[in-house]
Scaffold this motif. Structure first.
Motif, PDB file in Angstrom:
ATOM      1  N   VAL A   1       6.154  -3.143   0.158  1.00  0.00           N
ATOM      2  CA  VAL A   1       6.216  -4.205   1.157  1.00  0.00           C
ATOM      3  C   VAL A   1       6.229  -3.613   2.565  1.00  0.00           C
ATOM      4  N   ASP A   2       6.963  -2.543   2.757  1.00  0.00           N
ATOM      5  CA  ASP A   2       7.014  -1.872   4.062  1.00  0.00           C
ATOM      6  C   ASP A   2       5.638  -1.334   4.435  1.00  0.00           C
ATOM      7  N   LYS A   3       4.969  -0.685   3.484  1.00  0.00           N
ATOM      8  CA  LYS A   3       3.622  -0.172   3.757  1.00  0.00           C
ATOM      9  C   LYS A   3       2.681  -1.309   4.133  1.00  0.00           C
ATOM     10  N   ALA A   4       2.712  -2.373   3.344  1.00  0.00           N
ATOM     11  CA  ALA A   4       1.827  -3.502   3.620  1.00  0.00           C
ATOM     12  C   ALA A   4       2.109  -4.100   4.998  1.00  0.00           C
ATOM     13  N   ALA A   5       3.383  -4.202   5.346  1.00  0.00           N
ATOM     14  CA  ALA A   5       3.734  -4.768   6.644  1.00  0.00           C
ATOM     15  C   ALA A   5       3.172  -3.923   7.783  1.00  0.00           C
ATOM     16  N   ARG A   6       3.211  -2.616   7.630  1.00  0.00           N
ATOM     17  CA  ARG A   6       2.668  -1.732   8.667  1.00  0.00           C
ATOM     18  C   ARG A   6       1.150  -1.840   8.735  1.00  0.00           C
ATOM     19  N   LEU A   7       0.510  -1.966   7.579  1.00  0.00           N
ATOM     20  CA  LEU A   7      -0.952  -2.114   7.561  1.00  0.00           C
ATOM     21  C   LEU A   7      -1.367  -3.414   8.239  1.00  0.00           C
TER      22      LEU A   7
END
Length: 218
Positions: free
Chosen positions: A28-34
């Protein structure tokens, strides 16, 4: 009754949110940054995540993407895509056959299929795919690929004859994404170059700019 219309695959970087890269960051953190960097397509690849955890992550990432106007596709797992209400699925060489994936997905979701040549692209269209991931364009260390590297010239030749929009896959990063765009690709899939960047969000912005420069010949 008319069949539900499938989403349109937008041009630009196609970002993979992979659980094997930067495991200290949640999916979720990775997706949010993307997405914060302007990602319009996010593919969730969860090969190492237990299924219940994967479903929970998929639901959160899909909700995030829908809120921000981005597409979320799930790699391989049609069941997780349906349960999470994702926009679609991408299947590869060892995943569910495209015909079966389409049968399960129904008409309203995107289906992408990994192919290695023009014949594969034509077969994918016949099986109900909406786009193909073609490659590897360049050498890649992210995953083992049972196919030779195409190179830009061969890649461009297949793009020209493909009956479906093409996503360039394999070894794509900031240094070469413009050339993939210039070769006619609808999108360019980026994995480690984005997720391993010191600032993931800024790298996505840079990738989008470079892709557009490649499209325009700048």
């Amino acid at each position: 009754m008319n069949a539900p219309s499938r989403p349109h695959l937008p041009r630009g970087p196609y970002l993979l949110c992979d659980d094997s890269i930067r495991p200290e960051l949640s999916l979720v953190d990775k997706a949010a940054r993307l997405v914060a960097g302007g990602a319009r397509v996010v593919q969730l690849r969860m090969k190492r995540t237990p299924v219940r955890e994967a479903l929970a992550a998929a639901r959160q990432v899909v909700a995030l993407c829908r809120q921000e106007g981005a597409l979320c596709l799930v790699n391989d797992r049609v069941d997780l895509a349906l349960l999470a209400d994702a926009h679609g699925v991408h299947v590869g060489d060892e995943d569910l056959p495209a015909e079966d994936a389409r049968a399960l997905l129904g008409p309203g979701r995107l289906l992408g299929v990994t192919v290695r040549d023009g014949a594969g692209a034509r077969a994918a269209r016949a099986a109900g795919a909406d786009y193909v991931g073609l490659g590897p364009v360049f050498p890649t260390a992210t995953k083992q690929v049972p196919a030779p590297v195409l190179g830009l010239e061969a890649f461009a030749a297949v793009v020209r004859e493909s009956p479906l929009p093409v996503v360039g896959i394999g070894g794509v990063g900031l240094g070469n994404i413009a050339s993939v765009a210039a070769a006619g690709a609808r999108c360019a899939a980026v994995v480690s170059d984005a997720l391993l960047a010191a600032d993931i969000t800024e790298r996505v912005r840079q990738l989008a700019t470079a892709f557009e420069q490649g499209r325009s010949g700048a």
